[in-house]
Design a protein around this motif. Structure first.
Motif, PDB file in Angstrom:
ATOM      1  N   ILE A  87      81.867  24.455 -97.039  1.00  0.00           N
ATOM      2  CA  ILE A  87      80.470  24.678 -97.422  1.00  0.00           C
ATOM      3  C   ILE A  87      80.229  24.445 -98.918  1.00  0.00           C
ATOM      4  CG2 ILE A  87      78.620  26.392 -97.530  1.00  0.00           C
ATOM      5  CD1 ILE A  87      79.891  27.668 -95.003  1.00  0.00           C
ATOM      6  N   LEU A  88      80.971  25.147 -99.783  1.00  0.00           N
ATOM      7  CA  LEU A  88      80.656  25.103-101.213  1.00  0.00           C
ATOM      8  C   LEU A  88      81.048  23.795-101.898  1.00  0.00           C
ATOM      9  CD1 LEU A  88      81.433  28.736-102.362  1.00  0.00           C
ATOM     10  CD2 LEU A  88      79.231  27.655-102.077  1.00  0.00           C
ATOM     11  N   PHE A  89      82.213  23.241-101.576  1.00  0.00           N
ATOM     12  CA  PHE A  89      82.596  21.973-102.199  1.00  0.00           C
ATOM     13  C   PHE A  89      81.580  20.869-101.916  1.00  0.00           C
ATOM     14  CE2 PHE A  89      87.472  22.509-102.888  1.00  0.00           C
ATOM     15  CZ  PHE A  89      87.218  23.431-103.876  1.00  0.00           C
ATOM     16  N   PRO A  90      81.129  20.677-100.667  1.00  0.00           N
ATOM     17  CA  PRO A  90      80.094  19.658-100.436  1.00  0.00           C
ATOM     18  C   PRO A  90      78.779  19.957-101.160  1.00  0.00           C
ATOM     19  CG  PRO A  90      81.208  20.142 -98.391  1.00  0.00           C
ATOM     20  CD  PRO A  90      81.684  21.153 -99.387  1.00  0.00           C
ATOM     21  N   MET A  91      78.402  21.246-101.254  1.00  0.00           N
ATOM     22  CA  MET A  91      77.180  21.587-101.984  1.00  0.00           C
ATOM     23  C   MET A  91      77.331  21.259-103.466  1.00  0.00           C
ATOM     24  SD  MET A  91      76.118  25.164-100.146  1.00  0.00           S
ATOM     25  CE  MET A  91      74.822  25.550-101.281  1.00  0.00           C
ATOM     26  N   MET A  92      78.492  21.569-104.032  1.00  0.00           N
ATOM     27  CA  MET A  92      78.738  21.233-105.432  1.00  0.00           C
ATOM     28  C   MET A  92      78.718  19.728-105.633  1.00  0.00           C
ATOM     29  SD  MET A  92      81.700  24.023-106.468  1.00  0.00           S
ATOM     30  CE  MET A  92      82.719  22.736-107.047  1.00  0.00           C
ATOM     31  N   PHE A  93      79.274  18.993-104.678  1.00  0.00           N
ATOM     32  CA  PHE A  93      79.294  17.542-104.753  1.00  0.00           C
ATOM     33  C   PHE A  93      77.871  16.993-104.829  1.00  0.00           C
ATOM     34  CE2 PHE A  93      79.265  13.413-102.590  1.00  0.00           C
ATOM     35  CZ  PHE A  93      80.213  12.729-103.320  1.00  0.00           C
ATOM     36  N   GLY A  97      75.809  15.388-108.830  1.00  0.00           N
ATOM     37  CA  GLY A  97      75.695  13.956-109.049  1.00  0.00           C
ATOM     38  C   GLY A  97      76.253  13.084-107.944  1.00  0.00           C
ATOM     39  N   GLY A  98      76.788  13.665-106.901  1.00  0.00           N
ATOM     40  CA  GLY A  98      77.266  12.887-105.760  1.00  0.00           C
ATOM     41  C   GLY A  98      78.479  12.038-106.058  1.00  0.00           C
ATOM     42  N   ILE A  99      78.436  10.800-105.609  1.00  0.00           N
ATOM     43  CA  ILE A  99      79.583   9.898-105.737  1.00  0.00           C
ATOM     44  C   ILE A  99      79.907   9.610-107.195  1.00  0.00           C
ATOM     45  CG2 ILE A  99      80.395   7.566-105.197  1.00  0.00           C
ATOM     46  CD1 ILE A  99      78.783   7.733-102.623  1.00  0.00           C
ATOM     47  N   ASN A 100      78.907   9.619-108.045  1.00  0.00           N
ATOM     48  CA  ASN A 100      79.130   9.311-109.461  1.00  0.00           C
ATOM     49  C   ASN A 100      79.708  10.484-110.256  1.00  0.00           C
ATOM     50  OD1 ASN A 100      78.091   6.719-109.094  1.00  0.00           O
ATOM     51  ND2 ASN A 100      76.008   7.479-109.341  1.00  0.00           N
ATOM     52  N   SER A 101      79.819  11.640-109.639  1.00  0.00           N
ATOM     53  CA  SER A 101      80.360  12.803-110.348  1.00  0.00           C
ATOM     54  C   SER A 101      81.870  12.875-110.167  1.00  0.00           C
ATOM     55  CB  SER A 101      79.716  14.087-109.814  1.00  0.00           C
ATOM     56  OG  SER A 101      80.184  14.353-108.504  1.00  0.00           O
ATOM     57  N   GLY A 102      82.475  13.864-110.769  1.00  0.00           N
ATOM     58  CA  GLY A 102      83.913  14.047-110.641  1.00  0.00           C
ATOM     59  C   GLY A 102      84.303  14.959-109.492  1.00  0.00           C
ATOM     60  N   CYS A 103      83.354  15.296-108.641  1.00  0.00           N
ATOM     61  CA  CYS A 103      83.634  16.248-107.563  1.00  0.00           C
ATOM     62  C   CYS A 103      84.391  15.645-106.386  1.00  0.00           C
ATOM     63  CB  CYS A 103      82.334  16.864-107.063  1.00  0.00           C
ATOM     64  SG  CYS A 103      81.668  18.076-108.202  1.00  0.00           S
ATOM     65  N   SER A 104      84.546  14.337-106.347  1.00  0.00           N
ATOM     66  CA  SER A 104      85.328  13.735-105.258  1.00  0.00           C
ATOM     67  C   SER A 104      86.760  14.250-105.285  1.00  0.00           C
ATOM     68  CB  SER A 104      85.327  12.219-105.373  1.00  0.00           C
ATOM     69  OG  SER A 104      84.022  11.726-105.245  1.00  0.00           O
ATOM     70  N   GLY A 105      87.278  14.510-106.467  1.00  0.00           N
ATOM     71  CA  GLY A 105      88.622  15.074-106.596  1.00  0.00           C
ATOM     72  C   GLY A 105      88.724  16.447-105.973  1.00  0.00           C
ATOM     73  N   TRP A 106      87.663  17.262-106.087  1.00  0.00           N
ATOM     74  CA  TRP A 106      87.672  18.580-105.464  1.00  0.00           C
ATOM     75  C   TRP A 106      87.708  18.464-103.947  1.00  0.00           C
ATOM     76  CZ3 TRP A 106      88.744  22.907-107.834  1.00  0.00           C
ATOM     77  CH2 TRP A 106      88.545  22.985-109.203  1.00  0.00           C
ATOM     78  N   LEU A 107      86.993  17.489-103.412  1.00  0.00           N
ATOM     79  CA  LEU A 107      86.997  17.300-101.965  1.00  0.00           C
ATOM     80  C   LEU A 107      88.398  16.939-101.475  1.00  0.00           C
ATOM     81  CD1 LEU A 107      83.653  15.326-101.476  1.00  0.00           C
ATOM     82  CD2 LEU A 107      84.032  17.784-101.352  1.00  0.00           C
ATOM     83  N   ILE A 108      89.070  16.091-102.212  1.00  0.00           N
ATOM     84  CA  ILE A 108      90.434  15.704-101.840  1.00  0.00           C
ATOM     85  C   ILE A 108      91.373  16.901-101.930  1.00  0.00           C
ATOM     86  CG2 ILE A 108      92.404  14.283-102.524  1.00  0.00           C
ATOM     87  CD1 ILE A 108      90.275  12.182-103.424  1.00  0.00           C
ATOM     88  N   LEU A 109      91.248  17.691-102.993  1.00  0.00           N
ATOM     89  CA  LEU A 109      92.081  18.887-103.123  1.00  0.00           C
ATOM     90  C   LEU A 109      91.822  19.880-101.988  1.00  0.00           C
ATOM     91  CD1 LEU A 109      92.000  19.520-106.956  1.00  0.00           C
ATOM     92  CD2 LEU A 109      93.944  18.775-105.572  1.00  0.00           C
ATOM     93  N   GLY A 110      90.584  19.972-101.564  1.00  0.00           N
ATOM     94  CA  GLY A 110      90.269  20.842-100.428  1.00  0.00           C
ATOM     95  C   GLY A 110      90.965  20.389 -99.162  1.00  0.00           C
ATOM     96  N   LEU A 111      90.999  19.102 -98.932  1.00  0.00           N
ATOM     97  CA  LEU A 111      91.685  18.577 -97.755  1.00  0.00           C
ATOM     98  C   LEU A 111      93.196  18.800 -97.844  1.00  0.00           C
ATOM     99  CD1 LEU A 111      90.935  17.201 -95.125  1.00  0.00           C
ATOM    100  CD2 LEU A 111      91.274  15.015 -96.234  1.00  0.00           C
TER     101      LEU A 111
END
Length: 139
Positions: A87-93, A97-111
């Motif tokens: 829930i929270l990681f996708p909301m933060m993503f 800023g979406g794809i242009n932000s640095g949150c893609s790394g958090w999604l990978i770490l979550g997986l």
């Protein structure tokens, strides 16, 4: 209490999954606290992101209580996975800023977290939930 939280775990007393969960929750708690302070003092979007970080800190506190006091590490891992990773990681993503932000790394770490802590049917269920959530965010 702090001494109990941060003392090293005896190897023979706890299994590997419980030690990993405790380590991840402790590091995540420190990171969430630092992120909350950073948002309060440095970021302009603090009004939007602050509720997410407060929820994160509360969930981490609940899971810390579950793992340290009651030794319910599997239930704590499931709560942490659903609330933070699904829930929270996708909301933060989306909010940062979406794809242009640095949150893609958090999604990978979550997986990666899901693969480390779960086995069998729970692994399959949480991977499906996580990947479905991430696909929805990217679409």
């Amino acid at each position: 209490m702090w001494r109990r939280i941060f003392k090293p775990l005896p190897v023979g007393e706890y299994d590997l999954k419980e030690r990993m969960l405790r380590s991840v929750v402790q590091l995540g708690g420190v990171a969430a606290l630092v992120g909350t302070l950073e948002m309060l003092f440095l970021m302009e979007e603090s009004k939007v992101m602050l509720p997410l970080w407060i929820i994160t800190v509360l969930v981490i506190g609940i899971t810390l209580a579950g793992t340290f006091h009651y030794r319910k590490y599997e239930q704590a891992a499931m709560i942490l996975c659903v609330v933070i990773i699904v829930i929270l990681f996708p909301m933060m993503f989306c909010m940062s800023g979406g794809i242009n932000s640095g949150c893609s790394g958090w999604l990978i770490l979550g997986l990666i977290y899901v693969f480390i802590l779960f086995r069998g049917k729970k692994l399959v269920a949480f991977v499906i939930m996580t990947v479905t959530s991430y696909i929805g965010v990217y679409v």
